[in-house]
Design an enzyme around this catalytic site. Sequence first.
Site, PDB file in Angstrom:
ATOM      1  N   ASP A 116      58.284  -3.377 -89.475  1.00 29.84           N
ATOM      2  CA  ASP A 116      58.505  -4.634 -88.750  1.00 29.84           C
ATOM      3  C   ASP A 116      58.204  -5.872 -89.600  1.00 29.84           C
ATOM      4  OD1 ASP A 116      57.899  -6.863 -86.814  1.00 29.84           O
ATOM      5  OD2 ASP A 116      58.321  -5.280 -85.357  1.00 29.84           O
ATOM      6  N   SER A 169      61.878  -8.997 -86.467  1.00 32.46           N
ATOM      7  CA  SER A 169      61.697  -8.060 -85.366  1.00 32.46           C
ATOM      8  C   SER A 169      62.687  -8.349 -84.227  1.00 32.46           C
ATOM      9  CB  SER A 169      60.247  -8.088 -84.883  1.00 32.46           C
ATOM     10  OG  SER A 169      59.954  -6.954 -84.115  1.00 32.46           O
TER      11      SER A 169
END
Length: 262
Positions: free
Chosen positions: A153, A41
């Site tokens: 993510d 991320s």
Amino acid sequence: MSQPGVALALSSGGARGLAHIGVLKVLDQNQIPITGIAGSSMGGLVGALYCTGYTGAMIEEVALGIRRTDWIDFTLSKMGLVAGRKLEGLLSLLTRGRQFEDCRPPLKVVAVDIESATTVLIDSGSLAEGVRATVSIPGIFSPVVRQGQVLVDGGVLNRVPVDVARLFAHSIVVAVDVGVELSPKVGSVFDVLFQTFDIMARQLRQYQPLDADIVIEPKLTFNRDAHFSQVAALIRAGEEAAELALPEIMALLGTGIKGGTL
């Protein structure tokens, strides 16, 4: 045998991940060699800039200059509230359209195929697309469809990709975990989605101990709503944590002996 260096595992964490910039600044200032970066991320985004030639100080300048309007493009898509095309375009501009293969030091990011519930390692092809995948918080950003996979993510399954950092040879593995913050109240659909993601991340943190040689945990106590107005403070927190870790990092690099956790 090659000269040992540091392989970084940079965690997810939204705006809290800006603390990674402070860690990179301290490593630069002390000429600590970085053999590779594994990012999840925001850790992948910060790592991408560093691995395409930005210093920690240069990334700080970028972070201080960017506004939400530079990367948010709301959409009517059923897959997310933000389309992500604007963010991918910004990433392509900042990284000068480079590929993972161009990164020095090398970069690996993690995403999650939401259909198969598996972690996906990305270390080839378009850098902007790969980073766009690893930052795609479910419900916020539309997923990235890449090579037949629907990617979201990396923090969904692998908050701090220590296992990926272990792939870099002749390296001391240093994990940077910016932690998880839960808000005392929610007031919007964004709050609901972020809070849900953070609750899941907190559970992952409890059951995924970090098997790194050194773990750096910046002390972050900022309100989520204020994060993007607290860029300098977040970066400074990363610097302070890295400065505390420096003696052990330098000792391990000097001896080649693996150590413990700060």
